[in-house]
Structure formats: C-alpha cells, structure tokens
Design an enzyme around this catalytic site. Structure first.
Site, PDB file in Angstrom:
ATOM      1  N   ASP A  50       0.822  -1.206   0.000  1.00 21.19           N
ATOM      2  CA  ASP A  50       0.000   0.000   0.000  1.00 21.19           C
ATOM      3  C   ASP A  50       0.861   1.262   0.000  1.00 21.19           C
ATOM      4  O   ASP A  50       2.020   1.248   0.419  1.00 21.19           O
ATOM      5  CB  ASP A  50      -0.901   0.040   1.243  1.00 21.19           C
ATOM      6  CG  ASP A  50      -2.089  -0.907   1.147  1.00 21.19           C
ATOM      7  OD1 ASP A  50      -2.148  -1.699   0.190  1.00 21.19           O
ATOM      8  OD2 ASP A  50      -2.947  -0.843   2.046  1.00 21.19           O
ATOM      9  N   HIS A 101      -5.983   2.912  -4.416  1.00 27.17           N
ATOM     10  CA  HIS A 101      -5.911   3.200  -2.976  1.00 27.17           C
ATOM     11  C   HIS A 101      -6.351   4.637  -2.703  1.00 27.17           C
ATOM     12  O   HIS A 101      -5.900   5.252  -1.734  1.00 27.17           O
ATOM     13  CB  HIS A 101      -4.492   2.948  -2.475  1.00 27.17           C
ATOM     14  CG  HIS A 101      -4.396   2.699  -0.997  1.00 27.17           C
ATOM     15  ND1 HIS A 101      -5.269   1.899  -0.289  1.00 27.17           N
ATOM     16  CD2 HIS A 101      -3.500   3.165  -0.060  1.00 27.17           C
ATOM     17  CE1 HIS A 101      -4.920   1.866   0.979  1.00 27.17           C
ATOM     18  NE2 HIS A 101      -3.858   2.637   1.151  1.00 27.17           N
ATOM     19  N   HIS A 105      -5.803   9.358   0.033  1.00 28.47           N
ATOM     20  CA  HIS A 105      -5.700   8.534   1.239  1.00 28.47           C
ATOM     21  C   HIS A 105      -6.537   9.067   2.410  1.00 28.47           C
ATOM     22  O   HIS A 105      -6.063   9.177   3.549  1.00 28.47           O
ATOM     23  CB  HIS A 105      -4.240   8.401   1.675  1.00 28.47           C
ATOM     24  CG  HIS A 105      -3.975   7.186   2.527  1.00 28.47           C
ATOM     25  ND1 HIS A 105      -4.208   7.169   3.892  1.00 28.47           N
ATOM     26  CD2 HIS A 105      -3.500   5.961   2.215  1.00 28.47           C
ATOM     27  CE1 HIS A 105      -3.874   5.979   4.375  1.00 28.47           C
ATOM     28  NE2 HIS A 105      -3.450   5.225   3.381  1.00 28.47           N
ATOM     29  N   HIS A 195       3.676  -2.272   3.241  1.00 31.89           N
ATOM     30  CA  HIS A 195       3.694  -0.913   2.712  1.00 31.89           C
ATOM     31  C   HIS A 195       5.050  -0.618   2.070  1.00 31.89           C
ATOM     32  O   HIS A 195       6.080  -0.760   2.734  1.00 31.89           O
ATOM     33  CB  HIS A 195       3.431   0.108   3.823  1.00 31.89           C
ATOM     34  CG  HIS A 195       2.048   0.065   4.376  1.00 31.89           C
ATOM     35  ND1 HIS A 195       1.622  -0.931   5.238  1.00 31.89           N
ATOM     36  CD2 HIS A 195       0.974   0.885   4.185  1.00 31.89           C
ATOM     37  CE1 HIS A 195       0.355  -0.724   5.551  1.00 31.89           C
ATOM     38  NE2 HIS A 195      -0.063   0.359   4.935  1.00 31.89           N
TER      39      HIS A 195
END
Length: 240
Positions: A50, A101, A105, A195
């Site tokens: 991510d 994504h 965010h 991540h």
C-alpha cells in the site's frame, strides 16, 4: 426494581454503534458488503503493498520480487502516481497488479457518496494515464470502509474491495525484526499487507519492509508457496 425504557434505547444505540464501528474498521468484516480477504487456494499467497509508488523503496521491492520470480499487487495513491508516473508504469511492466488506494488517502467511513466516487475516479484516472490500464481492485485507506463503498465500487465496474488477513504492521516501526516476527504467521491462502510507501510523505522510509522480504521470500519459496497477483483472483462471498 423499576426498569427505565431509556436504558434499553441507550443499549440499542451502543450496540448499533459498536456494530457499525466493527463493520467499518475490522479487516474481516463483511457487514458493508463482501470483500476479498483470503485466497481459496492454500498453495498460493498474495503479497500486497500500500501507499506507493515510492522512489526510495519501490524499486528495491521490485528488484527483490524479480529475484524470486514473485508477482504482487500494489495499491497506489493517485497523488503518488501523478508524482511518479514512470514508477507506476514500471510496476505494471513487470507483471504486477495495480489497485486503487484512492487519490488522497482519506478515511472513507463518513465520506459522502460523491466524495468517495471522486477519490476512486481520480485515482483510476492517474493509474490509467500512467499505465494504460484501469485497476480492478480497490483497497480503502487504513482499511476503513463505508456502507456506501461496495455499491460505488460495483457501479464503477470494479472487481470489489480487497482487504487482507495478515498485516505486518510495518507502519508502527522502522525496525525489521518486529515485521519479520509478524510475518511468521503468513501461510498459503493468505493475503499479506505490507507498505512500500507512506501516505504522509512522498519518500517514506520503508527499508525495514525490504529487509523482512529478503528474509521471508526465500523461505516461502522453499516451502512451496506460489504467489499470485490479485488480478488473477475472483471475489467470492466469504462467510464470517
């Protein structure tokens, strides 16, 4: 003893609030619609990343994945894709899946339908402009979902919402050892959350993730695990 009807009302509100909170933040929750959180094949694993692309770490991750002939899925932030389109293009050119994504965010839990739609649309546009392909899957930032999210994803033609069932919690530390320890429970059939970026800064420090992968990738391969990117996976309703 006299029972106050208000107590029952208050209890109902608390229960509803708790249920909503669990539905919004628990990675395993299906209350707000079906999500992909495990694979149906115990011989395979899906490694996901991510918050990228991140020029400090993503190239190292890509080289490591190539070394072990491993395909993965990268859930990219639209703003990061706009900042580093060549890196997003490189991810796709190496055969990895790219997911949405969101553009900035945000937490989607209390965002309006139009706000969620804009976040997804702008991220899709950034990814398509960089790679020539629109993402199939989306992953909500922080894993926080909204009752509106599944319907919006479906109407936009997406495959669904992709979660995980093993999290390395690499955002809590810059040390490799805790990440390596948390990944000990990863097995075939799991979707693993890592991540390669940091949504707070353009060039986040995620070297500990690279070190953890250097430790685990050869061991997972020696155990006979095969790796799949999520573009190869279909969403099935999963009880629980």
């Amino acid at each position: 003893m006299t029972l106050n009807p208000a107590w029952f009302g208050a209890g109902g509100v608390c229960a509803a609030t708790g249920l909503f909170s669990w539905g919004a933040v628990a990675a395993s929750s299906q209350i707000f619609g079906p999500t992909l959180r495990r694979l149906d094949d115990a011989s395979r694993m899906a490694i996901t990343f991510d918050d990228g692309p991140n020029p400090v770490v993503t190239p190292e991750v890509l080289e490591l994945l190539d070394r072990y002939q491993t395909k993965a899925t990268f859930f990219l932030i639209g703003q990061r894709v706009r900042a580093f389109p060549d890196l997003a293009r490189e991810i796709a050119s190496r055969g990895h899946a790219i997911g949405n994504h969101t553009e900035t965010h945000p937490s989607l839990t209390f965002l309006s339908a139009s706000g969620i739609t804009e976040e997804l649309a702008r991220c899709d546009d950034a990814i398509a402009a960089a790679t020539g392909k629109s993402p199939r899957w989306m992953r909500p930032p922080y894993g926080y979902r909204s009752p509106l999210l599944d319907g919006i994803v479906q109407r936009r033609g997406g495959a669904g919402v992709a979660m995980w069932n093993v999290a390395a919690r690499d955002w809590r530390t810059n040390a490799p050892k805790p990440v390596i320890q948390r990944l000990r429970r990863a097995r075939g059939g799991d979707i693993v959350l890592l991540h390669d970026g940091d949504h707070r800064v353009l060039e986040g420090k995620r070297g500990h993730v690279v070190t953890a992968l250097e430790y685990w990738l050869p061991r997972w391969h020696d155990a006979g695990i095969q790796f799949v990117n999520l573009d190869e996976v279909q969403l099935k309703t999963q009880a629980g």
